[in-house]
Design a protein around this motif. Structure first.
Motif, mmCIF file in Angstrom:
data_model
loop_
_atom_site.group_PDB
_atom_site.id
_atom_site.type_symbol
_atom_site.label_atom_id
_atom_site.label_comp_id
_atom_site.label_asym_id
_atom_site.label_seq_id
_atom_site.Cartn_x
_atom_site.Cartn_y
_atom_site.Cartn_z
ATOM 1 N N GLY A 58 0.897 -1.050 -0.109
ATOM 2 C CA GLY A 58 -0.025 -0.126 0.061
ATOM 3 C C GLY A 58 0.819 1.170 0.172
ATOM 4 N N ILE A 59 0.346 2.438 0.375
ATOM 5 C CA ILE A 59 1.010 3.702 0.380
ATOM 6 C C ILE A 59 2.369 3.508 1.299
ATOM 7 N N ASP A 60 3.344 3.753 0.442
ATOM 8 C CA ASP A 60 4.684 3.842 1.178
ATOM 9 C C ASP A 60 4.881 4.852 2.201
ATOM 10 N N THR A 61 5.350 4.384 3.245
ATOM 11 C CA THR A 61 5.583 4.920 4.691
ATOM 12 C C THR A 61 6.532 6.268 4.368
ATOM 13 N N ALA A 62 7.472 5.725 3.285
ATOM 14 C CA ALA A 62 8.501 6.833 3.233
ATOM 15 C C ALA A 62 7.825 8.137 2.899
ATOM 16 N N ALA A 63 6.659 8.100 2.308
ATOM 17 C CA ALA A 63 6.028 9.330 1.953
ATOM 18 C C ALA A 63 5.269 10.023 3.123
ATOM 19 N N LEU A 64 5.304 9.246 4.077
ATOM 20 C CA LEU A 64 4.376 9.708 5.252
ATOM 21 C C LEU A 64 5.173 10.066 6.649
ATOM 22 N N ASP A 65 4.781 11.248 7.480
ATOM 23 C CA ASP A 65 5.383 11.328 8.582
ATOM 24 C C ASP A 65 4.832 10.355 9.675
ATOM 25 N N ALA B 94 1.157 13.221 4.888
ATOM 26 C CA ALA B 94 2.078 13.111 3.542
ATOM 27 C C ALA B 94 3.134 14.229 3.644
ATOM 28 N N LYS B 95 4.193 13.896 3.705
ATOM 29 C CA LYS B 95 5.437 14.870 3.767
ATOM 30 C C LYS B 95 5.349 16.117 2.718
ATOM 31 N N ALA B 96 5.029 15.510 1.416
ATOM 32 C CA ALA B 96 5.017 16.573 0.254
ATOM 33 C C ALA B 96 3.847 17.341 0.137
ATOM 34 N N VAL B 97 2.900 16.850 0.879
ATOM 35 C CA VAL B 97 1.423 17.555 0.613
ATOM 36 C C VAL B 97 0.773 17.954 2.114
ATOM 37 N N PRO B 98 1.272 18.930 2.648
ATOM 38 C CA PRO B 98 0.611 19.383 4.090
ATOM 39 C C PRO B 98 -0.763 19.477 3.883
ATOM 40 N N GLY B 99 -1.444 18.892 5.130
ATOM 41 C CA GLY B 99 -2.901 18.647 5.244
ATOM 42 C C GLY B 99 -3.246 17.578 4.761
ATOM 43 N N LEU B 100 -2.673 16.535 4.207
ATOM 44 C CA LEU B 100 -3.293 15.285 3.540
ATOM 45 C C LEU B 100 -2.606 14.288 4.514
ATOM 46 N N TYR B 101 -3.412 13.427 4.876
ATOM 47 C CA TYR B 101 -3.106 12.173 5.744
ATOM 48 C C TYR B 101 -3.726 10.903 5.441
ATOM 49 N N PHE B 102 -2.870 9.959 5.690
ATOM 50 C CA PHE B 102 -3.288 8.441 4.957
ATOM 51 C C PHE B 102 -3.307 7.645 6.430
ATOM 52 N N ILE B 103 -4.268 6.809 6.734
ATOM 53 C CA ILE B 103 -4.267 5.873 7.780
ATOM 54 C C ILE B 103 -4.916 4.657 7.456
ATOM 55 N N GLY B 104 -4.663 3.991 8.631
ATOM 56 C CA GLY B 104 -5.150 2.365 8.470
ATOM 57 C C GLY B 104 -4.662 1.553 7.460
ATOM 58 N N GLU B 105 -5.725 0.580 6.939
ATOM 59 C CA GLU B 105 -5.036 -0.571 6.158
ATOM 60 C C GLU B 105 -4.690 0.028 4.632
ATOM 61 N N CYS B 106 -4.915 1.206 4.151
ATOM 62 C CA CYS B 106 -4.357 1.633 3.013
ATOM 63 C C CYS B 106 -2.837 1.981 2.897
ATOM 64 N N VAL B 107 -2.168 2.272 4.330
ATOM 65 C CA VAL B 107 -0.848 2.536 4.412
ATOM 66 C C VAL B 107 -0.127 1.042 4.532
ATOM 67 N N ASP B 108 0.965 1.029 4.041
ATOM 68 C CA ASP B 108 1.797 -0.242 3.825
ATOM 69 C C ASP B 108 2.373 -0.553 5.661
#
Ligand code: FDA
Length: 415
Positions: free
Chosen positions: A364-371, A377-391
């Motif tokens: 799923g979503i590469d954790t390298a892209a997330l704080d 998302a490190k490159a998109v302030p204000g956008l967050y991904f949580i739960g199963e969609c994250v790797d």
């Protein structure tokens, strides 16, 4: 906006939770997905004074919670720690897991008077029904002032100067923060679409290969035919894949192998690989057979093995090794071969049952892209991904919900 299925789960006072007067146009936070992670994020953000709108295309919130744990929801695992999760970066989950622990979730469950018990291996289940957990989350969302819009299809998400604009079947809404909690691809029949991955890609985040996990493994037709008589039999087993092993129940099915031990190893198995099955791993089968030969040489090997294993399984294993005669007739070499067939069975699954029955999505979503502290998302302030969609993918046993609660809490704490 459909809310027919939602009503029976609500307390009378929860009525204000549903956005009935049309979509609120502006809020501080929009959460997409009213599953475990999204509801927890909405609760935490709302309690911190943020105005929260939570959108879901389903007719009811928390559908996977409702069907989880055989209807009793294995809502956490008291032993949950980073070692119980698979991820390209095994350290990523540490921060969130440390800041919202199983004890924190248990405290919430206790505050709501929900009775629970430990089933096995630290797995906590509701005594009564998984719906208690959904009711609890809805009550908490009401207290947090979150507004829930069900039956709401998302047609687009855009970045604006002030944050994000989400277009839906009910109109559009805007917020400075957007939390994506739309789950993975498992159980498409329940509305899993892979939406979160597409959204991540839209914003330039990498998505690692996804595959079904915690899923039964299938066998090729020849092998399947030979084990057909075993369908329905369960036995304690250890299943190994390389250096990873799980000791739990194994279940023979009409499609192949299932049961907790198989679901666990399926997250590690890859096409073409073998797994090694040991049935009744706590018993020394070779020693048992040798003793049985000494004590009762006129016994058949089926009977001797049948003292330990289900009779049909014992018969199958003896026939598979082409062993016949009484125990007294059998050289020790034959007994050792039989024991190895029970406790060192190398089998090459042909595939898995796929997303149709998989409990979760691996990758799923590469954790390298997330704080890792906030899930932003490190490159998109204000956008967050949580739960199963994250790797970050947990073992079977309440770990995946713990990740959903912990990552949801982490985002809700930071929006
Ligand atoms: P989840 O899938 O729960 O929620 C995503 C939400 O987003 C859904 O409400 C969905 O409708 C919505 N959505 C998706 N696409 C959308 C779109 N395009 N627009 C709007 N909304 C959208 N785990 C565990 O720890 N203990 C257990 O007992 C079990 N048991 C279990 C049984 C079965 C049969 C399954 C399939 C899974 C489990 N699990 C489990 C795994 C657990 O259910 C899973 O890890 C969590 O539900 C993940 O929570 P999320 O909130 O990330 O996604």
């Amino acid at each position: 906006m459909a809310n027919v299925d939602f009503r029976p789960l609500m307390e009378k006072e929860d009525a204000g939770l549903i956005g009935e007067t049309g979509l609120q146009r502006k809020s501080d936070v929009i959460v997409i997905g009213a599953g475990a992670a999204g509801m927890m994020a909405a609760i935490r953000a709302g309690k911190r004074g943020r105005s929260v709108v939570i959108l879901d295309h389903a007719r009811a919130p928390g559908d996977k919670i409702r069907i989880s744990g055989g209807g009793r929801c294995n809502f956490t695992n008291i032993h949950a720690g980073p070692k119980n999760f698979l991820s390209a970066n095994p350290h990523f989950c540490k921060s969130a897991l440390a800041r919202f622990t199983p004890a924190d979730f248990i405290a919430m469950v206790d505050r709501h008077g929900i009775a629970w018990h430990e089933k096995t291996l630290g797995q906590l289940f509701c005594d009564d029904s998984a719906k208690d957990i959904i009711r609890m989350l809805l009550a908490e969302m009401r207290m947090a002032g979150a507004v829930l819009h069900l039956g709401t299809e998302i047609s687009g998400v855009e970045k604006t100067e002030a944050g994000f604009r989400v277009s839906t079947s009910e109109g559009h809404c805007e917020a400075s923060s957007l939390i994506v909690a739309a789950g993975g691809k498992s159980i498409p029949k329940m509305g899993a679409t892979g939406f979160a991955y597409r959204l991540a890609e839209q914003f330039g985040l990498a998505v690692l290969e996804t595959r079904p996990a915690l899923v039964p493994l299938t066998l090729d037709p020849g092998l399947l035919e030979s084990i057909a008589p075993l369908a329905g039999i369960a036995a304690p087993a250890e299943i190994r894949h390389g250096r990873t092993a799980f000791r739990e129940a194994l279940l023979f099915t009409h499609r192949g192998l299932s049961g907790p031990a198989v679901l666990q190893i399926s997250s590690y198995w890859r096409e073409g690989d073998e797994v090694v099955v040991s049935i009744e791993p706590d018993i020394d089968i070779a020693a048992h057979l040798k003793t049985a030969k000494q004590l009762n040489g006129r016994q058949s090997p089926q009977t001797a093995l049948g003292d330990i294993l289900p009779k049909r399984l014992a018969q199958f294993l003896v026939e598979r090794e082409k062993i016949s005669g009484n125990m007294a007739d059998l050289p020790d070499k034959a007994l050792l071969r039989l024991a190895a067939g029970v406790q060192n069975w190398a089998v090459k699954p042909s595939g898995s049952e796929g997303y149709r029955t998989a409990e979760v999505t691996l990758g799923g979503i590469d954790t390298a892209a997330l704080d890792s502290r906030s899930m932003e998302a490190k490159a998109v302030p204000g956008l967050y991904f949580i739960g199963e969609c994250v790797d970050v993918t947990g073992w079977l046993g309440g770990y995946n919900f713990q990740w959903a609660w912990a990552s949801g809490f982490a985002a809700g704490e930071c929006v």
